[in-house]
Design a protein around this motif. Structure first.
Motif, mmCIF file in Angstrom:
data_model
loop_
_atom_site.group_PDB
_atom_site.id
_atom_site.type_symbol
_atom_site.label_atom_id
_atom_site.label_comp_id
_atom_site.label_asym_id
_atom_site.label_seq_id
_atom_site.Cartn_x
_atom_site.Cartn_y
_atom_site.Cartn_z
ATOM 1 N N MET A 23 4.963 -0.839 4.769
ATOM 2 C CA MET A 23 5.472 -0.169 3.573
ATOM 3 C C MET A 23 4.366 0.046 2.546
ATOM 4 O O MET A 23 4.237 1.132 1.964
ATOM 5 C CB MET A 23 6.623 -0.954 2.952
ATOM 6 N N ALA A 24 3.549 -0.993 2.317
ATOM 7 C CA ALA A 24 2.455 -0.857 1.361
ATOM 8 C C ALA A 24 1.507 0.265 1.771
ATOM 9 O O ALA A 24 1.053 1.057 0.935
ATOM 10 C CB ALA A 24 1.697 -2.177 1.246
ATOM 11 N N LEU A 25 1.223 0.354 3.059
ATOM 12 C CA LEU A 25 0.302 1.382 3.554
ATOM 13 C C LEU A 25 0.961 2.757 3.583
ATOM 14 O O LEU A 25 0.330 3.773 3.268
ATOM 15 C CB LEU A 25 -0.180 0.997 4.950
ATOM 16 N N GLY A 26 2.229 2.811 3.956
ATOM 17 C CA GLY A 26 2.935 4.091 3.977
ATOM 18 C C GLY A 26 3.029 4.720 2.607
ATOM 19 O O GLY A 26 2.924 5.944 2.457
ATOM 20 N N ARG A 27 3.206 3.884 1.607
ATOM 21 C CA ARG A 27 3.299 4.393 0.234
ATOM 22 C C ARG A 27 1.936 4.857 -0.285
ATOM 23 O O ARG A 27 1.861 5.508 -1.315
ATOM 24 C CB ARG A 27 3.894 3.318 -0.682
ATOM 25 N N SER A 28 0.872 4.494 0.435
ATOM 26 C CA SER A 28 -0.461 4.991 0.098
ATOM 27 C C SER A 28 -0.886 6.120 1.041
ATOM 28 O O SER A 28 -2.066 6.465 1.102
ATOM 29 C CB SER A 28 -1.482 3.845 0.165
ATOM 30 N N ALA A 289 -1.529 -8.060 2.677
ATOM 31 C CA ALA A 289 -2.383 -7.584 3.768
ATOM 32 C C ALA A 289 -2.436 -6.061 3.791
ATOM 33 O O ALA A 289 -3.514 -5.463 3.940
ATOM 34 C CB ALA A 289 -1.867 -8.115 5.108
ATOM 35 N N GLY A 290 -1.282 -5.418 3.639
ATOM 36 C CA GLY A 290 -1.261 -3.957 3.633
ATOM 37 C C GLY A 290 -2.046 -3.373 2.473
ATOM 38 O O GLY A 290 -2.816 -2.410 2.632
ATOM 39 N N ASN A 294 -5.603 -1.205 2.689
ATOM 40 C CA ASN A 294 -5.741 0.086 2.018
ATOM 41 C C ASN A 294 -6.938 0.088 1.071
ATOM 42 O O ASN A 294 -7.678 1.083 0.986
ATOM 43 C CB ASN A 294 -4.471 0.409 1.237
ATOM 44 N N LYS A 295 -7.141 -1.019 0.365
ATOM 45 C CA LYS A 295 -8.287 -1.094 -0.550
ATOM 46 C C LYS A 295 -9.604 -0.976 0.216
ATOM 47 O O LYS A 295 -10.531 -0.286 -0.232
ATOM 48 C CB LYS A 295 -8.266 -2.390 -1.342
ATOM 49 N N GLU A 296 -9.706 -1.649 1.349
ATOM 50 C CA GLU A 296 -10.936 -1.545 2.135
ATOM 51 C C GLU A 296 -11.183 -0.108 2.583
ATOM 52 O O GLU A 296 -12.306 0.398 2.525
ATOM 53 C CB GLU A 296 -10.871 -2.477 3.359
ATOM 54 N N LEU A 297 -10.122 0.549 3.040
ATOM 55 C CA LEU A 297 -10.265 1.943 3.446
ATOM 56 C C LEU A 297 -10.699 2.822 2.264
ATOM 57 O O LEU A 297 -11.571 3.685 2.400
ATOM 58 C CB LEU A 297 -8.931 2.463 4.006
#
Length: 302
Positions: A23-28, A289-290, A294-297
């Motif tokens: 969810m955290a990644l999908g929202r980004s 974790a998500g 995303n921050k690393e990416l």
């Protein structure tokens, strides 16, 4: 599975922690693949507790609702399958599933959980998660004031007993061998009238997973309503270690406060990386974790 096989992040494990990461990644707007084999460790547990807004819900219902919400984000995809191998190259990671398909990503999140090692006691596994339980916070209130056994020894048994003592005064410790308590611990157990039985156990009599009696090797029976039993475990997946993730002395994947493992680009969350086995913790650590993946990416691409 059709379509692209290259993703920003692959999440292995699609229960609470994995779905929270997704969810955290999908929202980004990250392209995410969640791979899940469909065997959560709490699949026998009838009700989930100590998770605000979902207290008392069936674990499967929470997962189904979470999955439906996560898959509303167009960049998140879900694969029913078992990840069997992971490799790393200059472009990132490759994950092979049991069917032979290979998927690629820049980051990995392991939400793979752990596998409990059941004792060789007839009826034990049938009751696991129902009336043979591991956590007073998850299950204790439902067994308050009831006849309760602590199937453990030494420091673990003493710790659980001290917590359960606030829920019931009907406690018996079953050490299944010579008791390993310090004189100070023994004095406290005696103070609270907690009996310690060292006899070997051969069977747990039950009805549909609900404990009725514990049967000892000499044929003696004792009636209980609940049995707490902390179990040894192993990692559910060996892929993290194969990629260079270190384990702690207790056997958990070593992570920092941002759920980063010791392998670059790899994160872990949920039961595989902490002893706090609860839905709420899995969701929280998965979200971290998500977000950090995303921050690393972002740091690498911006």
């Amino acid at each position: 599975m059709t379509g692209s096989k290259k993703f920003d992040v692959i999440i292995i494990g699609g229960s609470y922690a994995g779905l929270s990461s997704a969810m955290a990644l999908g929202r980004s707007m990250r392209d995410v693949l969640v791979i899940d084999s469909g065997l959560p460790c709490n699949r026998q547990t009838p009700h989930s507790h100590n998770f605000i807004t979902h207290d008392g819900a069936k674990p499967s219902e929470i997962t189904e609702q979470a999955k439906a919400q996560v898959l509303k984000y167009d960049t998140v995809r879900f694969l029913d399958g078992l990840a069997v191998r992971g490799t790393q190259n200059e472009e990132g990671f490759e994950i092979t599933v049991k069917t032979g398909e290979i998927f690629r990503s820049e980051k990995l999140i392991f939400a793979t959980g752990i596998s409990d090692t059941m004792p060789d006691i007839k009826g034990f596994s049938d009751c696991w998660g129902i009336s043979v339980i591991h956590c007073p916070y998850c299950h204790g209130y439902e067994f308050r004031d009831q006849n309760t056994a602590i199937m453990s020894n030494g420091e673990k048994a003493f710790h659980i007993t001290s917590l359960v003592n606030n829920l019931t005064n009907k406690i018996t410790i079953l050490t299944r061998g010579t008791a390993e308590f310090t004189p100070e611990q023994t004095a406290k157990l005696n103070k609270h009238n907690i009996q310690v039985i060292e006899d070997e156990i051969t069977e747990i009599e039950h009805e549909n997973g609900h404990v009725k009696n514990v049967i000892f090797k000499d044929g003696k029976k004792m009636s209980f309503d609940a049995v707490y039993s902390p179990l040894p475990f192993r990692q559910h997946s060996d892929i993290p270690v194969s990629l260079g993730c270190e384990l702690t002395e207790q056997g958990y994947i070593k992570v920092d406060h941002f759920q980063k493992t010791t392998a670059k680009g790899v994160f872990a969350c949920g039961d595989n990386s902490a002893m706090m086995r609860s839905v709420s913790y899995a969701v929280a650590s998965g979200g971290i974790a998500g977000s950090m993946a995303n921050k690393e990416l972002t740091d690498e691409q911006f």
